[in-house]
Design a protein around this motif. Structure first.
Motif, PDB file in Angstrom:
ATOM      1  N   PRO A 176      -6.323  -2.979  22.755  1.00  0.00           N
ATOM      2  CA  PRO A 176      -5.080  -3.545  23.707  1.00  0.00           C
ATOM      3  C   PRO A 176      -5.008  -4.986  23.718  1.00  0.00           C
ATOM      4  O   PRO A 176      -4.357  -5.293  24.517  1.00  0.00           O
ATOM      5  N   LEU A 177      -5.738  -5.537  23.047  1.00  0.00           N
ATOM      6  CA  LEU A 177      -5.571  -7.387  23.110  1.00  0.00           C
ATOM      7  C   LEU A 177      -4.363  -7.762  22.637  1.00  0.00           C
ATOM      8  O   LEU A 177      -3.780  -7.156  21.466  1.00  0.00           O
ATOM      9  N   VAL A 178      -3.764  -8.669  23.361  1.00  0.00           N
ATOM     10  CA  VAL A 178      -2.380  -9.137  23.009  1.00  0.00           C
ATOM     11  C   VAL A 178      -2.646 -10.776  23.248  1.00  0.00           C
ATOM     12  O   VAL A 178      -3.139 -11.381  24.331  1.00  0.00           O
ATOM     13  N   LEU A 179      -2.306 -11.442  22.065  1.00  0.00           N
ATOM     14  CA  LEU A 179      -2.309 -12.917  22.147  1.00  0.00           C
ATOM     15  C   LEU A 179      -0.814 -13.337  21.852  1.00  0.00           C
ATOM     16  O   LEU A 179      -0.192 -12.965  20.857  1.00  0.00           O
ATOM     17  N   GLY A 180      -0.279 -14.116  22.815  1.00  0.00           N
ATOM     18  CA  GLY A 180       0.978 -15.042  22.868  1.00  0.00           C
ATOM     19  C   GLY A 180       0.930 -16.280  22.091  1.00  0.00           C
ATOM     20  O   GLY A 180       0.206 -17.203  22.514  1.00  0.00           O
ATOM     21  N   LEU A 181       1.745 -16.534  21.078  1.00  0.00           N
ATOM     22  CA  LEU A 181       1.443 -17.665  20.203  1.00  0.00           C
ATOM     23  C   LEU A 181       2.905 -18.429  20.482  1.00  0.00           C
ATOM     24  O   LEU A 181       3.942 -17.937  20.211  1.00  0.00           O
ATOM     25  N   SER A 182       2.634 -19.690  20.634  1.00  0.00           N
ATOM     26  CA  SER A 182       3.743 -20.813  20.825  1.00  0.00           C
ATOM     27  C   SER A 182       3.572 -22.089  20.362  1.00  0.00           C
ATOM     28  O   SER A 182       2.397 -22.457  20.198  1.00  0.00           O
ATOM     29  N   GLY A 183       4.488 -22.899  20.209  1.00  0.00           N
ATOM     30  CA  GLY A 183       4.277 -24.094  19.713  1.00  0.00           C
ATOM     31  C   GLY A 183       5.659 -24.630  19.248  1.00  0.00           C
ATOM     32  O   GLY A 183       6.690 -24.366  19.063  1.00  0.00           O
ATOM     33  N   HIS A 184       5.562 -26.206  19.093  1.00  0.00           N
ATOM     34  CA  HIS A 184       6.783 -27.012  18.735  1.00  0.00           C
ATOM     35  C   HIS A 184       6.087 -28.351  18.166  1.00  0.00           C
ATOM     36  O   HIS A 184       5.114 -28.790  18.193  1.00  0.00           O
ATOM     37  N   TRP A 185       6.997 -28.737  17.269  1.00  0.00           N
ATOM     38  CA  TRP A 185       6.638 -30.184  16.572  1.00  0.00           C
ATOM     39  C   TRP A 185       8.056 -30.956  16.598  1.00  0.00           C
ATOM     40  O   TRP A 185       9.269 -30.564  16.350  1.00  0.00           O
ATOM     41  N   THR A 186       7.991 -32.410  17.112  1.00  0.00           N
ATOM     42  CA  THR A 186       9.007 -33.151  17.192  1.00  0.00           C
ATOM     43  C   THR A 186       8.802 -34.416  15.997  1.00  0.00           C
ATOM     44  O   THR A 186       7.581 -35.190  16.028  1.00  0.00           O
ATOM     45  N   ALA A 187       9.391 -34.388  14.791  1.00  0.00           N
ATOM     46  CA  ALA A 187       9.466 -35.269  14.165  1.00  0.00           C
ATOM     47  C   ALA A 187       9.554 -36.837  14.277  1.00  0.00           C
ATOM     48  O   ALA A 187       8.817 -37.532  13.886  1.00  0.00           O
ATOM     49  N   SER A 188      10.573 -36.985  15.138  1.00  0.00           N
ATOM     50  CA  SER A 188      10.597 -38.507  15.649  1.00  0.00           C
ATOM     51  C   SER A 188       9.655 -38.878  16.142  1.00  0.00           C
ATOM     52  O   SER A 188       9.362 -40.253  15.979  1.00  0.00           O
ATOM     53  N   GLU A 189       8.684 -38.352  16.980  1.00  0.00           N
ATOM     54  CA  GLU A 189       7.628 -38.813  17.658  1.00  0.00           C
ATOM     55  C   GLU A 189       6.201 -38.355  17.003  1.00  0.00           C
ATOM     56  O   GLU A 189       5.346 -38.760  17.398  1.00  0.00           O
ATOM     57  N   ARG A 190       6.357 -37.812  15.806  1.00  0.00           N
ATOM     58  CA  ARG A 190       5.080 -37.228  15.121  1.00  0.00           C
ATOM     59  C   ARG A 190       4.050 -36.831  16.089  1.00  0.00           C
ATOM     60  O   ARG A 190       2.948 -37.167  15.941  1.00  0.00           O
ATOM     61  N   ARG A 191       4.806 -35.838  16.870  1.00  0.00           N
ATOM     62  CA  ARG A 191       3.937 -35.058  18.051  1.00  0.00           C
ATOM     63  C   ARG A 191       4.018 -33.742  17.965  1.00  0.00           C
ATOM     64  O   ARG A 191       5.231 -33.092  17.894  1.00  0.00           O
ATOM     65  N   GLY A 192       3.090 -32.968  18.104  1.00  0.00           N
ATOM     66  CA  GLY A 192       3.386 -31.419  18.224  1.00  0.00           C
ATOM     67  C   GLY A 192       2.058 -30.788  18.840  1.00  0.00           C
ATOM     68  O   GLY A 192       1.068 -31.260  19.114  1.00  0.00           O
ATOM     69  N   GLU A 193       2.372 -29.437  19.295  1.00  0.00           N
ATOM     70  CA  GLU A 193       1.252 -28.693  19.997  1.00  0.00           C
ATOM     71  C   GLU A 193       1.616 -27.172  19.579  1.00  0.00           C
ATOM     72  O   GLU A 193       2.751 -26.789  19.462  1.00  0.00           O
ATOM     73  N   ALA A 194       0.285 -26.428  19.648  1.00  0.00           N
ATOM     74  CA  ALA A 194       0.531 -25.044  19.315  1.00  0.00           C
ATOM     75  C   ALA A 194      -0.300 -24.394  20.409  1.00  0.00           C
ATOM     76  O   ALA A 194      -1.479 -24.964  20.903  1.00  0.00           O
ATOM     77  N   ALA A 195      -0.211 -23.241  20.970  1.00  0.00           N
ATOM     78  CA  ALA A 195      -0.783 -22.736  22.025  1.00  0.00           C
ATOM     79  C   ALA A 195      -0.985 -21.036  21.941  1.00  0.00           C
ATOM     80  O   ALA A 195      -0.053 -20.421  21.226  1.00  0.00           O
ATOM     81  N   ALA A 196      -2.190 -20.496  22.307  1.00  0.00           N
ATOM     82  CA  ALA A 196      -2.537 -19.295  22.077  1.00  0.00           C
ATOM     83  C   ALA A 196      -2.892 -18.625  23.652  1.00  0.00           C
ATOM     84  O   ALA A 196      -3.909 -19.119  24.065  1.00  0.00           O
ATOM     85  N   VAL A 197      -2.247 -17.731  24.113  1.00  0.00           N
ATOM     86  CA  VAL A 197      -2.460 -17.278  25.547  1.00  0.00           C
ATOM     87  C   VAL A 197      -2.865 -15.859  25.700  1.00  0.00           C
ATOM     88  O   VAL A 197      -2.409 -14.903  24.736  1.00  0.00           O
ATOM     89  N   LEU A 198      -4.258 -15.564  26.049  1.00  0.00           N
ATOM     90  CA  LEU A 198      -4.687 -14.232  26.208  1.00  0.00           C
ATOM     91  C   LEU A 198      -4.187 -13.593  27.386  1.00  0.00           C
ATOM     92  O   LEU A 198      -4.644 -13.968  28.328  1.00  0.00           O
ATOM     93  N   GLU A 199      -3.430 -12.556  27.210  1.00  0.00           N
ATOM     94  CA  GLU A 199      -2.936 -11.871  28.419  1.00  0.00           C
ATOM     95  C   GLU A 199      -4.178 -11.263  29.190  1.00  0.00           C
ATOM     96  O   GLU A 199      -5.044 -10.852  28.205  1.00  0.00           O
ATOM     97  N   PRO A 200      -4.206 -11.061  30.371  1.00  0.00           N
ATOM     98  CA  PRO A 200      -5.434 -10.409  31.176  1.00  0.00           C
ATOM     99  C   PRO A 200      -5.522  -9.072  30.535  1.00  0.00           C
ATOM    100  O   PRO A 200      -4.712  -8.228  30.468  1.00  0.00           O
ATOM    101  N   LEU A 201      -6.834  -8.956  29.954  1.00  0.00           N
ATOM    102  CA  LEU A 201      -7.414  -7.701  29.366  1.00  0.00           C
ATOM    103  C   LEU A 201      -8.276  -6.817  30.417  1.00  0.00           C
ATOM    104  O   LEU A 201      -9.253  -7.636  30.764  1.00  0.00           O
ATOM    105  N   THR A 202      -7.988  -5.804  30.654  1.00  0.00           N
ATOM    106  CA  THR A 202      -8.665  -4.736  31.428  1.00  0.00           C
ATOM    107  C   THR A 202      -9.544  -4.147  30.578  1.00  0.00           C
ATOM    108  O   THR A 202      -9.430  -3.378  29.662  1.00  0.00           O
ATOM    109  N   LEU A 203     -11.193  -4.426  30.675  1.00  0.00           N
ATOM    110  CA  LEU A 203     -12.085  -3.910  29.783  1.00  0.00           C
ATOM    111  C   LEU A 203     -12.445  -2.516  29.814  1.00  0.00           C
ATOM    112  O   LEU A 203     -12.809  -1.819  28.925  1.00  0.00           O
TER     113      LEU A 203
END
Length: 845
Positions: A546-573
């Motif tokens: 039941p593992l779920v990772l949410g993936l998100s991110g953005h890139w701004t060309a004018s500032e040459r800056r970007g980021e990406a994130a992965a969030v592990l939703e609470p997993l009940t073992l």
């Protein structure tokens, strides 16, 4: 004195009476007077001629109309004949308009030299007389067809003044529009300079380039016509040069430019070009200097014009670049003919490149391939051998990074470019092979990645990418944390009408499997505008978990800056059937059951030329139970401020009620920091074998363990299970370090606090002590008999190795057994393995 009037007086005419007769026109005009008294200034006969102007005007208008209808066809033939006589046998003329003393036509003097509009003004009234002025617009010059003879024939045209407008320079399938404004006058008289052309010209090459103002001189020399350029007074940049057409079609050219400033280029720039050749065979040498670079085009070998298929070797050119100022390093580009002809061999090499725009401290590049024309303005570049690009990251430590292309035995990398560099450009790229990248030294990289079975196709035009398709059998990348992406498929959609979101890339069909990540299925979409903002969104779901990772991110060309994130939703073992599938890198054997929850996140960011990562992992009341590991009551929050490699702020803290692996410890509390992928222990306490262990940091990233009140029987649980009785308390100091995440003991020992006793109670019914670690030579049997009733005066236990997974120890004993060899003193030196030190080790011994 006035002469007498000898004429007879005129008789008065009598009017003949008659009723109803109309008055004559003379009578009708009787009494009418002209507004201006003409008779006063005209001879007696002038008044009669005034009435002849009307038919004369009509005759002139008819003649002009007839000329407008007849002159164009006649002028076209006469002008073509004049150009043929001037030395252009293939001249073509299309007269559009003509009048008395002028005509407008389209002219093609020869292949590669034509004008869309030629306005000729003649010295006389007829358009086939001697031309006096010439104005040209829409000139097209094809450098592949022009030679010195064409320039010589142009200078012989019988024209005294020329005005030139826009022009276009062409070489094969390549073209460059040129806004050109020039006015030239021929020098008259009998002086030696008579017949030469003098004038001014202003050229505007393209957007972003400055206008070039020069004075022009075209003279006839013994070798042929010579064109000389000099900078106009006060002009910037300054341009000067000569072009001399020699005998047998040879041409020599030399051009110097100083103080040239071009948009997006560091300036000012100075350049010098020297070339000579005959037709398509040229020898070129050039240099260019800017505050940031020095360029040199080397080679005395002939350079053959790129018309059609490439001829065979030997021929070629070499371009060298050397940085200066803010840009440094050296680069080399070589282009040469191949032995079989038809293609060009191209190699690129650069080393030590540094620039403010580069995200590397020192970059390098090497590649090679074949460049081949395919007609219709198309060029094909094939990289058929390995290529590599890389350098050192700006992290203050100079970590090396590289990315390479390996086509393999049946792979390739081909780029087809068609059209020019403006709105007509379009191209196609196709690749099959493998990408290989790494961060760190080549022998021992910190992280490495790459692809196998990569296939990529892409199409683009002036608006950008129009189609993209990619697939790979396997992908290994840092973002996968040591895992492998298998069966990935990348496709692109491009909507030019939607300016806010013209791009959309979708990754689907991929499965992630690896040592640190559980099996995952990816579904990710990248959308937006590469020139503005790109957005990443998607999910990674566990395969069979039941593992779920949410993936998100953005890139701004004018500032040459970007980021990406992965969030592990609470997993009940407790919902995971076997936790060993979620922890593939720990070496756990399943099945592993669990309780509690785990959550976390990871974030990558690119800013100011640096890649950084952060994240956190949180465990709440986690318990694990498996064949080789048991953990009870694990909790803590570990924050990360670096991911490649793992790094954390100081004083991270975790706690556990009990941890049972090869050794069993309880009441664990640890303070630590992660650095360069290692654990730096900063302090901690735990209970082991009935005693207490205090942990402290040591220099070099190690730690020390101060041990007190450890019970000997609990320290060797397998012995107790085999029937031995062990008496004594141990204490001392141990030194160790962390190998990655695993603690390893390297030095130190535990000593018995006082003399003690070791005995044996038969639990097997065999009547003899159990043989520990038999070596099939009988010596161990003697050892076990000596330990059946052994009083030791000194005992030392020296643990070493990875204490949680595969502990080892050395046991040193000095004492006597009254029933063994008459009580003779016995010293023992025993090597113990994990079976002697773990609670489960005595079951099968």
């Amino acid at each position: 004195m006035r002469p007498p009037d000898l004429r007879a007086p005129k008789a008065k005419r009598r009017t003949t009476p008659g009723a109803g007769r109309l008055p004559s026109w003379r009578a009708a005009l009787k009494g009418w007077r002209w507004p201006v008294p003409f008779k006063a200034g005209l001879p007696p006969w002038g008044a009669r001629w005034l009435w002849g102007l009307v038919p004369l005007t009509l005759a002139i208008a008819g003649g002009i109309l007839a000329g407008r209808l007849i002159l164009p066809a006649t002028a076209e033939q006469r002008l073509k004949a004049a150009l043929v006589e001037a030395g252009f046998p293939d001249a073509q003329v299309t007269v559009r308009h003509a009048g008395w003393g002028w005509l407008e036509a389209g002219v093609r003097l020869q292949a590669g030299l034509e004008a869309d509009t030629a306005l000729v003004t003649f010295a006389g009234l007829v358009p086939w007389g001697r031309p006096a002025r010439l104005a040209l617009t829409g000139i097209s010059l094809d450098a592949g067809h022009l030679d010195g003879q064409a320039l010589a024939r142009l200078t012989d045209l019988p024209i005294d003044h020329v005005d030139i407008g826009s022009a276009q320079l062409i070489h094969g399938d390549w073209s460059m529009p040129l806004a050109l404004h020039a006015a030239l006058d021929r020098t008259a008289g009998d002086a030696p300079a008579a017949g030469a052309w003098q004038g001014q010209a202003v050229m505007e090459p393209a957007a972003g380039w400055p206008a070039l103002a020069v004075t022009v001189s075209l003279t006839q020399t013994a070798d042929g016509p010579a064109l000389r350029l000099a900078a106009a007074p006060g002009a910037t940049p300054m341009v000067s040069g000569t072009l001399v057409a020699g005998p047998k079609g040879t041409v020599k050219a030399e051009l110097t430019v100083t103080d040239l400033r071009v948009r997006d280029w560091g300036g000012p720039m100075s350049a010098h070009l020297a070339a000579q050749g005959d037709g398509d065979r040229w020898t070129v040498s050039a240099t260019a200097e800017t505050p940031d670079a020095h360029l040199a085009l080397e080679g005395a070998r002939p350079w053959i014009g790129m018309q059609g298929a490439m001829p065979a070797a030997p021929w070629g050119l070499t371009l060298r670049a050397r940085g200066a100022g803010t840009w440094s390093g050296e680069g080399l580009l070589t282009v040469a003919g191949t032995a079989e002809g038809g293609t060009l061999a191209v190699t690129v090499a650069a080393d030590g490149m540094t620039a403010p725009e580069l995200p590397l401290m020192a970059a390098f590049l090497n590649a090679g391939g074949n460049l081949k024309p395919e007609g219709d303005g198309a060029w094909r570049l094939d990289l058929t051998r390995p290529a590599q690009v890389g350098g050192r990251l700006r992290d203050g430590q100079g970590t090396p990074v590289s990315l390479g292309w390996d086509p393999g035995a049946d792979g390739h990398f081909a780029v087809t470019w068609r059209g020019g560099w403006g709105k007509e450009r379009r191209g196609h790229a196709e690749a099959r092979g493998a990408l290989v990248g790494r961060l760190g030294p080549a022998a021992t990289p910190l992280i490495a990645g790459g692809t196998t079975g990569l296939r990529v196709t892409a199409d683009w035009d002036a608006g950008g990418l129009s189609a993209l398709e990619a697939s790979a059998e396997a992908v290994q990348a840092p973002a996968l944390l040591g895992g492998t992406l298998e069966g990935a498929h990348l496709s692109g959609g491009f909507d030019r009408a939607n300016r806010a979101n013209p791009w959309q890339l979708t990754l689907d069909g991929g499965r992630v499997q690896g040592t640190m990540l559980p099996p995952l299925a990816l579904a990710v979409t990248l959308s937006g505008d590469p020139a503005a903002t790109l957005t990443l969104a998607g999910q990674a779901r566990g395969l069979g978990t039941p593992l779920v990772l949410g993936l998100s991110g953005h890139w701004t060309a004018s500032e040459r800056r970007g980021e990406a994130a992965a969030v592990l939703e609470p997993l009940t073992l407790s919902t995971v059937p076997d936790l060993a599938r979620l922890l593939p890198g720990t070496g756990l054997t399943g099945p592993v059951q669990g309780l509690g929850t785990v959550a976390g996140r990871a974030r990558l960011s690119w800013e100011q030329g640096r890649l950084t990562g952060s994240g956190e992992v949180r465990a709440d009341a986690v318990s694990l139970a498996g064949p080789s590991l048991a953990i009870d009551g694990l909790k803590g929050l570990v924050a990360l401020d670096g991911l490649f490699p793992l790094h954390s702020p100081p004083a991270q803290h975790i706690e556990a009620k009990a941890v049972r692996a090869a050794l069993a410890v309880e009441d664990v509390g640890l303070d630590f920091q992660l650095a360069e992928g290692r654990v730096l222990l900063q302090g901690g306490d735990l209970a082991w074998a009935g005693g207490h262990v205090h942990l402290s940091p040591e220099e070099g990233g190690g730690f020390s363990a101060t041990v007190a009140e450890v019970d000997l029987a609990q320290a060797l649980p397998a012995w107790a299970a085999a029937g031995y009785t062990l008496q004594g308390k141990l204490g001392g100091r141990l030194l160790g370090r962390f190998d990655g995440m695993a603690p390893v003991l390297a030095f130190g020992g535990l000593q018995a606090e006082a003399p003690g006793h070791i005995g044996y109670a038969d639990t097997t019914g065999a009547g003899v002590p159990v043989v520990l670690n038999p070596d099939h030579n009988g010596k161990v049997a003697l050892v076990t008999r000596a330990l059946a009733d052994y009083d030791y005066q000194a005992l030392t236990l020296e643990p070493k190795g990875p204490i949680l997974t595969d502990p080892r120890a050395r046991l040193l004993l000095r004492g006597v057994n009254p029933g063994f060899y008459g009580g003779y003193p016995v010293d023992l030196d025993l090597e113990l393995d994990a079976g002697d030190l773990s609670a489960s080790g005595g079951q099968g011994r």
